[in-house]
Design a protein around this motif. Structure first.
Motif, mmCIF file in Angstrom:
data_model
loop_
_atom_site.group_PDB
_atom_site.id
_atom_site.type_symbol
_atom_site.label_atom_id
_atom_site.label_comp_id
_atom_site.label_asym_id
_atom_site.label_seq_id
_atom_site.Cartn_x
_atom_site.Cartn_y
_atom_site.Cartn_z
ATOM 1 N N ASP A 123 0.830 -1.204 0.000
ATOM 2 C CA ASP A 123 0.000 0.000 0.000
ATOM 3 C C ASP A 123 0.868 1.258 0.000
ATOM 4 N N GLY A 124 0.536 2.177 -0.888
ATOM 5 C CA GLY A 124 1.238 3.454 -0.930
ATOM 6 C C GLY A 124 2.597 3.414 -1.585
ATOM 7 N N VAL A 125 2.935 2.320 -2.243
ATOM 8 C CA VAL A 125 4.248 2.196 -2.875
ATOM 9 C C VAL A 125 4.309 3.041 -4.148
ATOM 10 N N ASP A 126 5.416 3.737 -4.330
ATOM 11 C CA ASP A 126 5.674 4.456 -5.575
ATOM 12 C C ASP A 126 6.101 3.414 -6.610
ATOM 13 N N THR A 127 5.157 2.980 -7.431
ATOM 14 C CA THR A 127 5.425 1.859 -8.337
ATOM 15 C C THR A 127 6.542 2.160 -9.332
ATOM 16 N N GLU A 128 6.631 3.398 -9.786
ATOM 17 C CA GLU A 128 7.683 3.735 -10.749
ATOM 18 C C GLU A 128 9.064 3.553 -10.124
ATOM 19 N N SER A 129 9.239 4.066 -8.905
ATOM 20 C CA SER A 129 10.521 3.902 -8.207
ATOM 21 C C SER A 129 10.781 2.443 -7.872
ATOM 22 N N PHE A 130 9.708 1.739 -7.507
ATOM 23 C CA PHE A 130 9.835 0.324 -7.154
ATOM 24 C C PHE A 130 10.362 -0.490 -8.331
ATOM 25 N N TYR A 131 9.744 -0.341 -9.492
ATOM 26 C CA TYR A 131 10.171 -1.134 -10.648
ATOM 27 C C TYR A 131 11.518 -0.665 -11.198
ATOM 28 N N ARG A 132 11.838 0.592 -10.991
ATOM 29 C CA ARG A 132 13.164 1.064 -11.389
ATOM 30 C C ARG A 132 14.241 0.389 -10.540
ATOM 31 N N HIS A 161 -1.651 -5.524 -11.971
ATOM 32 C CA HIS A 161 -1.859 -4.410 -12.903
ATOM 33 C C HIS A 161 -0.549 -3.665 -13.158
ATOM 34 N N SER A 162 0.199 -3.381 -12.093
ATOM 35 C CA SER A 162 1.466 -2.660 -12.259
ATOM 36 C C SER A 162 2.506 -3.531 -12.958
ATOM 37 N N TYR A 163 2.468 -4.825 -12.687
ATOM 38 C CA TYR A 163 3.397 -5.774 -13.318
ATOM 39 C C TYR A 163 3.247 -5.728 -14.833
ATOM 40 N N ILE A 164 1.996 -5.714 -15.283
ATOM 41 C CA ILE A 164 1.721 -5.657 -16.719
ATOM 42 C C ILE A 164 2.029 -4.268 -17.274
ATOM 43 N N LYS A 165 1.683 -3.246 -16.513
ATOM 44 C CA LYS A 165 1.885 -1.868 -16.958
ATOM 45 C C LYS A 165 3.348 -1.577 -17.252
ATOM 46 N N TYR A 166 4.242 -2.060 -16.390
ATOM 47 C CA TYR A 166 5.665 -1.759 -16.559
ATOM 48 C C TYR A 166 6.394 -2.812 -17.399
ATOM 49 N N GLY A 167 5.654 -3.735 -17.980
ATOM 50 C CA GLY A 167 6.226 -4.679 -18.939
ATOM 51 C C GLY A 167 7.304 -5.581 -18.379
#
Length: 287
Positions: A123-132, A161-167
């Protein structure tokens, strides 16, 4: 479907592994429901653990390997969870070190390093920073896993959803979703242990193959050397231990053979003639 495949990939490393139960796990399971809910949220609002000395020296045996924990990750966790980690590592003979590393955990088992990113609260994770960060660690470590605590269906759906979004490519790295913190760390230890065991098995298989190759080479050596008239298996072993290769034997003089071995003058003369006189080694041998 994505997560069922990921779960299968993680599960294949755990088959056949049995870990000793700890009394502390039973105590932890029986804690009050309110404390359990705080644990599942990742202890973000809890007091950081400050007694780093007792945690870092709690597992001294380390016969199965070494667990390195990122110091800043430790500071974000609740003391109860850190005590669970310490007890679990001790029961499974891992030594724990607190160090400033990039991933949350690095396990060294059987000569293999396995890195883990352990996200205890989605919860509340910055997904962009996480996947980077995931991408960066994947490039740094050949064996890298991402373990995420997802106690609710909504969190699981959000991650998919984020897994697919960030390929993210399937299995690069492997994502391991878990329901609670204890399960997450148990998965980490089991994966690290299994990968280390596979590494040791590969090393043993390589040693066995080299040994078999050496035995085969020795058999060929004995066949060649004992084909020299007057040289039996004892003489061949003596030559192997004192002179060495067939090439070295071929270059040795009669005097050198007599000086370095217990062969008779007649046998030494025969050996030198065998390698240097074509008329001798091409002539028919009559027993």
């Amino acid at each position: 479907m994505v997560w069922s495949v990921q779960a299968q990939m993680a599960q294949k490393f755990e088959d056949g592994l049995v870990y000793k139960p700890t009394r502390y796990i039973q105590i932890l399971k029986s804690q009050k429901k309110s404390e359990k809910l705080v644990m599942n949220r990742g202890f973000r609002d809890s007091t950081p653990f400050s007694n780093s000395a007792s945690l870092s020296t709690s597992s001294l045996a380390g016969s199965n390997g070494v667990c390195m924990m990122r110091s800043t990750w430790r500071d974000e966790q609740h003391p109860s969870f850190l005590n669970f980690i310490s007890c679990f590592l001790k029961e499974n003979s891992f030594r724990l070190n607190i160090v400033p590393i990039a991933p949350d955990f690095i396990f060294n088992c059987g000569g293999l390093s396995v890195a883990f990113m352990f996200l205890t609260n989605w919860d509340g994770v910055d997904t962009e920073s996480f996947y980077r960060k995931v991408q960066k660690l994947k490039e740094q470590f050949a064996n890298f896993y991402v373990v995420i605590t997802l106690p609710t269906k909504e969190q699981n759906d959000s991650l998919i959803h984020s897994y697919i979004k960030y390929g993210v490519r399937l299995g690069r790295p492997t994502f391991v979703p878990v329901r609670d913190l204890e399960m997450g760390f148990e998965k980490i230890v089991k994966i690290a242990h299994a990968r280390g065991a596979c590494k040791r098995q590969d090393a043993l298989a390589k040693i066995k193959a080299e040994k078999e190759k050496s035995v085969q080479a020795m058999e060929i050596y004995l066949q060649v050397v004992t084909s020299i008239p007057g040289v039996d298996s004892h003489g061949a072993n003596v030559l192997n231990q004192t002179i060495g290769s067939i090439e070295a034997i071929a270059k040795s003089s009669k005097e050198y053979l007599l000086e370095t071995t217990d062969l008779s003058p007649t046998t030494a003369e025969t050996i030198t003639r065998f390698f240097r006189d074509p008329k001798f080694y091409l002539a028919p041998k009559i027993d």
